[in-house]
Design an enzyme around this catalytic site. Structure first.
Site, PDB file in Angstrom:
ATOM      1  N   CYS A   1      40.785  45.823  35.091  1.00 51.61           N
ATOM      2  CA  CYS A   1      40.643  45.605  36.531  1.00 51.61           C
ATOM      3  C   CYS A   1      39.674  46.660  37.053  1.00 51.61           C
ATOM      4  O   CYS A   1      39.918  47.867  36.882  1.00 51.61           O
ATOM      5  CB  CYS A   1      42.002  45.769  37.194  1.00 51.61           C
ATOM      6  SG  CYS A   1      41.922  45.855  38.988  1.00 51.61           S
TER       7      CYS A   1
ATOM      8  N   CYS B   1      34.351  42.393  39.377  1.00 48.70           N
ATOM      9  CA  CYS B   1      35.799  42.190  39.472  1.00 48.70           C
ATOM     10  C   CYS B   1      36.141  41.243  38.325  1.00 48.70           C
ATOM     11  O   CYS B   1      35.414  40.269  38.098  1.00 48.70           O
ATOM     12  CB  CYS B   1      36.156  41.560  40.820  1.00 48.70           C
ATOM     13  SG  CYS B   1      37.812  40.832  40.887  1.00 48.70           S
TER      14      CYS B   1
HETATM   15  N1  DGL Z   1      40.637  41.837  38.989  1.00 43.08           N
HETATM   16  C1  DGL Z   1      40.614  43.011  39.753  1.00 43.08           C
HETATM   17  C2  DGL Z   1      39.274  43.721  39.743  1.00 43.08           C
HETATM   18  O1  DGL Z   1      38.618  43.663  38.725  1.00 43.08           O
HETATM   19  C3  DGL Z   1      41.366  43.060  41.049  1.00 43.08           C
HETATM   20  C4  DGL Z   1      41.194  42.001  42.047  1.00 43.08           C
HETATM   21  C5  DGL Z   1      42.205  42.173  43.153  1.00 43.08           C
HETATM   22  O2  DGL Z   1      43.397  42.145  42.836  1.00 43.08           O
HETATM   23  O3  DGL Z   1      41.798  42.389  44.292  1.00 43.08           O
HETATM   24  O4  DGL Z   1      38.865  44.351  40.677  1.00 43.08           O
END
Ligand code: DGL
Length: 241
Positions: free
Chosen positions: A69, A174
């Site tokens: 993430c 993301c």
């Molecule tokens: N998938 C995550 C990222 O790479 C988080 C997205 C979220 O929960 O806002 O930032």
């Protein structure tokens, strides 16, 4: 055991890449959909959430953790690395890839508010800025992807990305965004995507060697903090696609 976590299903885009190169290990994937989205949370909240996840992963036998993430990585990785004594590998937006492969190309960088406002992102951006980059905060997009709201995703992209012209590079900052590459292409045309998952694989491979983690039969355990059984189905669907 290798622990991987994200605010939900997005980390699958990283996990898929890991499985391609490192198939013969045991994995525990933790999807924290109960706390999704991470992108709008305060630093304090995120540190608290991710510390608890790492404790859980360590208590369940993980010898190395991958933060799949970008938001959690940007905000929490230094703190987590200080308090846990196992390797913690963190993803980052692939600005260096653009710098290395298409420095001259007009670039659109998409990420959450949390990632873009972080000190880590600002440092990375100043290091690899190609002076042809547009940074765009995609508030709410990861949430729509998490909930698999196909029509709303199309409307969102149309409204937010429809005005951009002649983009060559798109940095998917993301881990949820690689799940909608086709939908992004439908708006921006034939762009080249960059994300941080390949970097993660290389780093994970190095750490595995360093700590001497042995190969074994592939085992994948999926857990979701909201105990929603549909999440598990979606996880395996995304993994197979
Ligand atoms: N998938 C995550 C990222 O790479 C988080 C997205 C979220 O929960 O806002 O930032």
């Amino acid at each position: 055991m290798i622990g991987i976590f994200d605010s939900g299903i997005g980390g699958v885009t990283v996990f898929k890449e890991i499985l391609k190169y490192l198939p013969n290990y045991q994995y525990l994937y933790y999807s924290d959909s109960n706390n999704n989205p991470y992108g709008d949370k305060s630093e304090e909240e995120l540190i608290n959430i991710t510390e608890n996840i790492c404790k859980y992963l360590v208590n369940n036998g993980c010898k190395v953790i991958v933060i799949a993430c970008n938001t959690a990585s940007a905000i929490c990785k230094d703190y987590l690395r200080e308090i846990f004594d196992i390797p913690i590998i963190a993803i980052e937006p692939a600005l260096k890839m653009v710098y290395d492969y298409n420095y001259e190309g007009k670039t659109l960088v998409l990420a959450t508010k949390g990632t873009l406002n972080s000190k880590k992102f600002k440092e990375l951006y100043h290091k690899y800025d190609n002076h042809k980059s547009i940074i765009y905060e995609c508030v709410g997009l990861a949430d729509l992807i998490e909930q698999d709201k196909k029509e709303e995703i199309k409307e969102y992209l149309n409204k937010h990305l429809g005005g951009f012209k002649d983009i060559q590079n798109v940095v998917l900052g993301c881990t949820h965004y690689p799940l909608i590459k086709q939908e992004i292409r439908d708006i921006l045309g034939d762009v080249v995507f960059y994300d941080g998952s390949l970097g993660i694989v290389k780093e994970l491979e190095r750490k595995i060697r360093e700590i001497g983690l042995q190969e074994s039969k592939q085992i994948i355990v999926f857990e979701d903090s909201s105990n929603n059984s549909l999440k598990e189905e979606r996880f395996y669907n995304c993994l197979e696609k």
